[in-house]
Write a protein that holds these residues in place. Structure first.
Motif, short mmCIF file in Angstrom:
data_model
loop_
_atom_site.label_atom_id
_atom_site.label_comp_id
_atom_site.label_asym_id
_atom_site.label_seq_id
_atom_site.Cartn_x
_atom_site.Cartn_y
_atom_site.Cartn_z
N TYR A 166 -13.07 70.92 -19.43
CA TYR A 166 -13.04 71.69 -20.68
C TYR A 166 -11.98 72.79 -20.64
CZ TYR A 166 -15.65 75.23 -18.04
OH TYR A 166 -16.04 76.15 -17.11
N PHE A 167 -11.67 73.27 -21.81
CA PHE A 167 -10.98 74.55 -21.93
C PHE A 167 -11.82 75.42 -22.86
CE2 PHE A 167 -8.44 71.43 -24.32
CZ PHE A 167 -8.66 71.86 -25.61
N ARG A 168 -11.66 76.74 -22.70
CA ARG A 168 -12.56 77.69 -23.33
C ARG A 168 -11.83 78.69 -24.21
NH1 ARG A 168 -15.59 80.55 -18.84
NH2 ARG A 168 -16.82 78.65 -18.99
N LYS A 169 -12.55 79.11 -25.24
CA LYS A 169 -12.12 80.20 -26.11
C LYS A 169 -13.38 80.93 -26.53
CE LYS A 169 -10.03 81.06 -30.62
NZ LYS A 169 -9.29 80.50 -31.75
N TYR A 170 -13.26 82.21 -26.78
CA TYR A 170 -14.40 82.96 -27.31
C TYR A 170 -14.23 83.08 -28.82
CZ TYR A 170 -16.11 83.81 -22.69
OH TYR A 170 -16.62 83.61 -21.42
N PHE A 212 -18.45 69.63 -27.70
CA PHE A 212 -18.29 71.00 -27.23
C PHE A 212 -19.63 71.58 -26.85
CE2 PHE A 212 -18.89 71.74 -31.83
CZ PHE A 212 -19.74 72.85 -31.87
N SER A 213 -19.59 72.57 -25.96
CA SER A 213 -20.77 73.36 -25.65
C SER A 213 -20.51 74.77 -26.15
CB SER A 213 -21.09 73.34 -24.15
OG SER A 213 -20.03 73.90 -23.40
N TYR A 214 -21.57 75.42 -26.61
CA TYR A 214 -21.42 76.71 -27.27
C TYR A 214 -22.53 77.64 -26.83
CZ TYR A 214 -21.08 80.09 -31.09
OH TYR A 214 -20.94 81.23 -31.81
N VAL A 215 -22.15 78.89 -26.51
CA VAL A 215 -23.13 79.93 -26.18
C VAL A 215 -23.18 80.89 -27.36
CG1 VAL A 215 -23.78 81.75 -24.57
CG2 VAL A 215 -22.64 79.69 -23.72
N SER A 216 -24.26 80.86 -28.09
CA SER A 216 -24.39 81.63 -29.32
C SER A 216 -24.32 83.14 -29.09
CB SER A 216 -25.71 81.27 -30.00
OG SER A 216 -25.84 81.93 -31.22
N SER A 217 -24.85 83.61 -27.96
CA SER A 217 -24.94 85.06 -27.73
C SER A 217 -23.58 85.73 -27.52
CB SER A 217 -25.84 85.35 -26.52
OG SER A 217 -25.28 84.77 -25.35
N ASN A 218 -22.60 85.00 -26.98
CA ASN A 218 -21.29 85.62 -26.75
C ASN A 218 -20.12 84.84 -27.36
OD1 ASN A 218 -20.90 83.47 -25.03
ND2 ASN A 218 -20.78 84.69 -23.16
N GLY A 219 -20.39 83.74 -28.05
CA GLY A 219 -19.35 82.97 -28.71
C GLY A 219 -18.52 82.09 -27.78
N GLN A 220 -19.00 81.88 -26.55
CA GLN A 220 -18.25 81.02 -25.61
C GLN A 220 -18.20 79.60 -26.15
OE1 GLN A 220 -19.26 81.19 -21.38
NE2 GLN A 220 -19.02 78.99 -21.29
N SER A 251 -6.42 79.43 -25.58
CA SER A 251 -7.52 79.20 -24.65
C SER A 251 -7.53 80.31 -23.60
CB SER A 251 -7.33 77.84 -23.97
OG SER A 251 -8.26 77.66 -22.92
N THR A 252 -8.72 80.66 -23.10
CA THR A 252 -8.82 81.71 -22.09
C THR A 252 -9.13 81.17 -20.70
OG1 THR A 252 -11.17 82.05 -22.58
CG2 THR A 252 -9.58 83.42 -23.79
#
Length: 164
Positions: free
Chosen positions: A30-34, A63-71, A88-89
């Motif tokens: 994966y690659f990530r963005k907030y 995609f996977s998503y973390v609702s609390s921090n927008g990951q 991407s971060t």
């Protein structure tokens, strides 16, 4: 909590809470963005954008998503991770997941979304509404102008041109 979004126009389907896994229980590269918190549709818009996919849409599984921090993690099969997008971060290319999403982990911080167009090339994917487009035209005194369009959700420049 995870949720479906976009109705029938969304290219994603909510699977369950947990990180997305393949049939062997492996996670995906994966690659990530907030993105914004509590906005999985923003994550989905970024991951399904052809600029983000870099010509590798057939290898994008979801995609996977973390609702609390927008990951927001755009997930790809083992050999299909495109070049990392400029916004991407983080990138992780050592997970090993292959094929369609078939399960989720027990980590309920994540919500897993399956890409409905997995295995299809960009030309086979139906058009979807990903927000409005802002267009800007700037003219100068020497009869040239610049034109650019930016997607409202992802902020990507869709195209730009300078005409003299």
């Amino acid at each position: 909590k995870g949720q479906n979004f976009g109705g029938n126009t969304s290219p994603y389907t909510y699977v369950d809470l947990g990180q997305c896994l393949d049939e062997s229980g492996k996670k995906y590269n994966y690659f990530r963005k907030y993105t914004s918190t509590d906005a999985p549709e923003e994550c989905g818009a970024w991951c399904s954008n052809p600029m983000t996919q870099g010509g590798q849409s057939e290898f994008h599984v979801g995609f996977s998503y973390v609702s609390s921090n927008g990951q927001c993690n755009c997930l790809y099969t083992l050999r299909g991770l495109p070049d990392e997008p400029s916004d991407s971060t983080y990138i992780n290319d050592a997970q090993g997941g292959e094929g369609e999403i078939s399960d989720t982990s027990t980590n309920e911080n994540f919500a897993c979304y399956k890409y409905n167009n997995f295995g299809k090339s960009t030309s086979e994917i139906p058009d979807v509404d990903i927000g409005y487009i802002d267009a800007n035209i700037t003219a100068s005194s020497n009869s040239s102008f610049t034109f650019s369009c930016t997607n409202s959700i992802t902020g990507f420049v869709v195209f730009a041109a300078v005409v003299a």
